[in-house]
Design an enzyme around this catalytic site. Structure first.
Site, PDB file in Angstrom:
ATOM      1  N   ARG A  14       0.434  -1.269  -0.111  1.00 33.06           N
ATOM      2  CA  ARG A  14      -0.182   0.102   0.095  1.00 33.06           C
ATOM      3  C   ARG A  14       0.891   1.395  -0.106  1.00 33.06           C
ATOM      4  NH1 ARG A  14      -4.580   0.089   4.072  1.00 33.06           N
ATOM      5  NH2 ARG A  14      -2.637   0.258   5.627  1.00 33.06           N
ATOM      6  N   THR A  48      -1.246   8.158  -0.489  1.00 42.83           N
ATOM      7  CA  THR A  48      -2.800   7.448  -1.037  1.00 42.83           C
ATOM      8  C   THR A  48      -3.337   6.107  -0.740  1.00 42.83           C
ATOM      9  OG1 THR A  48      -2.498   5.330  -3.114  1.00 42.83           O
ATOM     10  CG2 THR A  48      -1.651   8.007  -2.954  1.00 42.83           C
ATOM     11  N   ASP A  58       0.575  -4.054  12.931  1.00 40.35           N
ATOM     12  CA  ASP A  58       0.730  -4.141  11.493  1.00 40.35           C
ATOM     13  C   ASP A  58       1.381  -5.571  11.146  1.00 40.35           C
ATOM     14  OD1 ASP A  58       2.609  -4.722   9.189  1.00 40.35           O
ATOM     15  OD2 ASP A  58       2.725  -2.807   8.210  1.00 40.35           O
ATOM     16  N   ASP A 101       4.637  -5.844   9.886  1.00 36.18           N
ATOM     17  CA  ASP A 101       5.836  -6.342  10.200  1.00 36.18           C
ATOM     18  C   ASP A 101       5.716  -7.062  11.703  1.00 36.18           C
ATOM     19  OD1 ASP A 101       6.973  -4.304   9.350  1.00 36.18           O
ATOM     20  OD2 ASP A 101       5.567  -2.615  10.261  1.00 36.18           O
TER      21      ASP A 101
HETATM   22  C1  PRP Z   1      -1.143  -5.360   4.299  1.00 35.58           C
HETATM   23  C2  PRP Z   1      -1.607  -6.193   4.448  1.00 35.58           C
HETATM   24  C3  PRP Z   1      -2.522  -5.934   3.166  1.00 35.58           C
HETATM   25  C4  PRP Z   1      -2.195  -4.342   3.102  1.00 35.58           C
HETATM   26  C5  PRP Z   1      -4.281  -4.770   3.462  1.00 35.58           C
HETATM   27  O1  PRP Z   1      -0.205  -4.728   3.281  1.00 35.58           O
HETATM   28  O2  PRP Z   1      -0.951  -7.317   4.541  1.00 35.58           O
HETATM   29  O3  PRP Z   1      -2.183  -6.685   2.395  1.00 35.58           O
HETATM   30  O4  PRP Z   1      -1.885  -3.976   3.803  1.00 35.58           O
HETATM   31  O5  PRP Z   1      -4.681  -3.175   2.901  1.00 35.58           O
HETATM   32  P1  PRP Z   1      -5.679  -2.731   1.956  1.00 35.58           P
HETATM   33  O6  PRP Z   1      -6.783  -3.316   2.249  1.00 35.58           O
HETATM   34  O7  PRP Z   1      -5.623  -1.247   2.518  1.00 35.58           O
HETATM   35  O8  PRP Z   1      -5.101  -2.213   0.529  1.00 35.58           O
HETATM   36  P2  PRP Z   1       1.142  -3.603   3.390  1.00 35.58           P
HETATM   37  O9  PRP Z   1       0.533  -2.897   2.049  1.00 35.58           O
HETATM   38  O10 PRP Z   1       1.578  -3.308   4.809  1.00 35.58           O
HETATM   39  O11 PRP Z   1       2.465  -4.900   3.212  1.00 35.58           O
HETATM   40  P3  PRP Z   1       3.303  -6.244   3.091  1.00 35.58           P
HETATM   41  O12 PRP Z   1       2.074  -7.118   3.648  1.00 35.58           O
HETATM   42  O13 PRP Z   1       4.227  -6.120   2.588  1.00 35.58           O
HETATM   43  O14 PRP Z   1       3.833  -5.469   4.684  1.00 35.58           O
HETATM   44  N1  URA Z   2      -2.325  -3.833   6.829  1.00 38.08           N
HETATM   45  C1  URA Z   2      -2.021  -3.825   8.715  1.00 38.08           C
HETATM   46  O1  URA Z   2      -1.044  -4.845   8.503  1.00 38.08           O
HETATM   47  N2  URA Z   2      -2.768  -3.746   9.234  1.00 38.08           N
HETATM   48  C2  URA Z   2      -4.032  -2.852   9.578  1.00 38.08           C
HETATM   49  O2  URA Z   2      -4.502  -2.676  10.112  1.00 38.08           O
HETATM   50  C3  URA Z   2      -4.247  -2.248   7.785  1.00 38.08           C
HETATM   51  C4  URA Z   2      -3.434  -2.680   6.809  1.00 38.08           C
END
Ligand code: PRP
Ligand code: URA
Length: 208
Positions: A103, A107, A199, A202
């Protein structure tokens, strides 16, 4: 909303509370993600099609069943990775296809950075794996990719959803089943689910 399935299984609810706990360390967090994924996938696959087969037991012949359709596990990187292994042990014939999305912090829109799907679809049922359905942008984009690929049946298997994510995914793709352990209260101003778990990437990988 008949395609939205929020589990009320006691094991899932118990493990979800441990997962949410801010004191849960990455090793335990990964174990819980793995276990929750297995339990949620068990519920999500209750309607898979079967074929009859005859099995020879040491005592004679038995009527049995075999899965009719090929299943694709589609984790959204990174956080969806932790949901793959456990489910795969339950269905070793599945294929795993990774989609890389993150994400954009400003945005909140998904940015695609990895996609290794072959030209033609090789599976009939896709399980998208991602613990968090927040704005829904990542899930909607993944379903878009899979439909363009030619996937016929798609289910989203997540752990925690926000109402905003459920709305976005059901409006964009009303034919996709959604299986989650909980639908939380709301998204905060930076797109995090409240109360959520923080997160998910993380917390699994010890980053951030
Ligand atoms: C997180 C999560 C989803 C997304 C959800 O990923 O694992 O893929 O956010 O958010 P959304 O519904 O608003 O799209 P992130 O972008 O943090 O990436 P990561 O898994 O690499 O940490
Ligand atoms: N992605 C995450 O990992 N946690 C949230 O709460 C939203 C998006």
């Amino acid at each position: 909303m008949e395609r939205v399935h929020v589990s009320n299984h006691p094991l899932i609810l118990h493990k979800l509370s441990l997962l949410r706990d801010a004191n849960t360390k990455p090793k335990k967090f990964r174990e819980l993600v793995r276990e929750l994924a297995i339990l949620l996938a068990y519920e999500a696959t209750a309607d898979l099609a079967l074929e009859s087969v005859d099995v020879i037991t040491p005592m004679g012949e038995a009527r049995g069943h075999t899965l009719k359709e090929k299943i694709g596990l589609v984790p959204i990187l990174r956080a969806g990775l932790g949901m793959v292994e456990g489910i795969w042990e339950m269905m070793p014939g599945a294929e795993a296809w990774h989609i890389g999305l993150y994400r954009d912090e400003r945005t909140l829109r998904p940015v695609e950075y990895y996609n290794k799907l072959p030209v033609d679809p090789t599976v009939q049922v896709c399980l998208i794996l991602d613990p968090m359905l927040a704005t829904g942008g990542s899930a909607v984009a993944t379903v878009d990719i899979l439909k363009k690929w030619g996937a016929q049946r798609i289910k989203f298997v997540g752990i925690i959803a926000a109402p905003e994510g459920i709305k976005a995914l059901t409006e964009a793709h009303p034919d996709v089943d959604i299986h989650v352990a909980a639908v939380d209260d709301h998204l905060n101003e930076i797109g995090y689910i409240v109360p959520g778990l923080g997160d998910a990437g993380d917390r699994q990988f010890g980053t951030g």
